[in-house]
Design an enzyme around this catalytic site. Sequence first.
Site, PDB file in Angstrom:
ATOM      1  CG  ASN A  94      32.642  34.454  47.901  1.00 54.52           C
ATOM      2  OD1 ASN A  94      33.020  34.116  46.779  1.00 54.52           O
ATOM      3  ND2 ASN A  94      31.947  33.662  48.693  1.00 54.52           N
ATOM      4  CG  ASP A 141      29.606  37.739  49.707  1.00 54.15           C
ATOM      5  OD1 ASP A 141      30.279  37.527  50.746  1.00 54.15           O
ATOM      6  OD2 ASP A 141      29.160  36.813  48.990  1.00 54.15           O
ATOM      7  CG  HIS A 189      39.370  37.466  43.980  1.00 51.11           C
ATOM      8  ND1 HIS A 189      38.619  36.450  43.422  1.00 51.11           N
ATOM      9  CD2 HIS A 189      40.665  37.148  43.728  1.00 51.11           C
ATOM     10  CE1 HIS A 189      39.435  35.549  42.870  1.00 51.11           C
ATOM     11  NE2 HIS A 189      40.672  35.952  43.051  1.00 51.11           N
ATOM     12  CB  CYS A 208      46.175  60.022  45.310  1.00 52.29           C
ATOM     13  SG  CYS A 208      44.549  59.964  46.077  1.00 52.29           S
ATOM     14  CB  CYS A 252      40.046  61.035  44.061  1.00 49.92           C
ATOM     15  SG  CYS A 252      41.130  61.347  45.438  1.00 49.92           S
ATOM     16  CB  CYS A 292      44.116  63.695  43.464  1.00 46.54           C
ATOM     17  SG  CYS A 292      43.821  62.017  42.855  1.00 46.54           S
ATOM     18  CB  THR A 345      35.467  27.910  44.249  1.00 49.44           C
ATOM     19  OG1 THR A 345      36.175  28.553  43.162  1.00 49.44           O
ATOM     20  CG2 THR A 345      36.350  26.838  44.868  1.00 49.44           C
ATOM     21  N   PRO A 402      27.545  21.124  44.619  1.00 50.29           N
ATOM     22  CG  PRO A 402      25.812  22.553  43.954  1.00 50.29           C
ATOM     23  CD  PRO A 402      27.087  22.517  44.730  1.00 50.29           C
ATOM     24  CB  ALA A 419      27.628  25.524  50.937  1.00 48.69           C
TER      25      ALA A 419
END
Length: 256
Positions: free
Chosen positions: A103, A105, A120, A131, A154, A156, A194, A220, A237
């Site tokens: 996750n 979050d 992730h 950069c 950015c 750059c 998951t 579930p 959960a």
Amino acid sequence: MSLIKDSRLKKIIKNTGFVTVLTGSGISAESGIHTFRGDNGLWSKFSPDELASFEGFYKNPARVMEWYEYRRNVILKAKPNPGHFAIAEIEKYVQNFYLITQNIDRLHQKAGSRNVIELHGNIMENYCIKCGKMFSLEEFEKIYNESSDRIPKCECKGLIRPNVVWFGEQLPEDAVEKAYYASVNCDLFIIVGTSGAVRPASDFPRYAKYNGAYIIEVNPCRSFLTDFVDLWFEGKAGEILPEFVEEFKNLKGING
Ligand code: BJW
Ligand code: ZN
């Protein structure tokens, strides 16, 4: 009625000093955050090729940044649920504890989890693709809100993107190394929320099993991993995990 009936599992919990948990978007569903797959998942309305790939971003950065801004606003309003808090509690009672999450979050950290491995990335940070400069949320929001074309850049002149892992991209090397260590060394591996559809995240419970760990799943619905786990708790959960933690504490002789 007790959840933990298996005598092998009881023994493992009593003796273990090493627990690893792998979470996916399902743990945050009860906090009002969308999962990805299934009838109401994000991928039923949005295209992962357009929104979660570098090619999609390069083709239409404004669209991708708008989608992440929308999701970040949902996430910023969300609160951890009893499932997140229960996982944070397990960490207090074992010497070695690793939480591998897919996750982005940051709700686990909000619930008090400390040893979190983000496979992730996370939606709060952004970086320049040219950069590599990393931008905090505050720095990013300023640039984003001041950009007339809604394509943040950015100094750059490189495009700025969210610090998340899209399809076809490598996961952060240090996160993968730590997750591997946590998987092959644990006695108990708990999979929560998951589908197990995405690799390499879904490989970690297999490494744990090959190295002798007991594998529990909380979901579930059946996932791609259900057939190989030792015990499947069929439920949400936020309902299963608080009960599980109470029984876990009792088995470990922790009161109150
Ligand atoms: C509840 C609940 C409740 C509901 N309580 N539960 C080998 C073979 C074929 C393909 C590949 C392969 N190896 C790698 C690939 C490619 C690809 C992949 O895996 N593709 C598959 C889909 C086939 N993997 C990658 O590209 C990865 N990179 C990589 O491997 O690099 C090396 C490489 C490069 C190039 C070529 C080959 C190798 C990167 C993957 C990045 C995934 N990114 C995303 C987006 C992140 C950013 C963002 O959020 O925007 O990550 S996609 C999305 O899926 C997100 C999630 O973290 C991830 C997993 O989803 P999750 O969390 O499992 O969600 P769902 O919706 O699938 O499931 C929710 C579950 O919750 C359900 O089971 C519900 O029942 C349950 N649930 N309510 C408990 N209350
Ligand atoms: Zn730059």
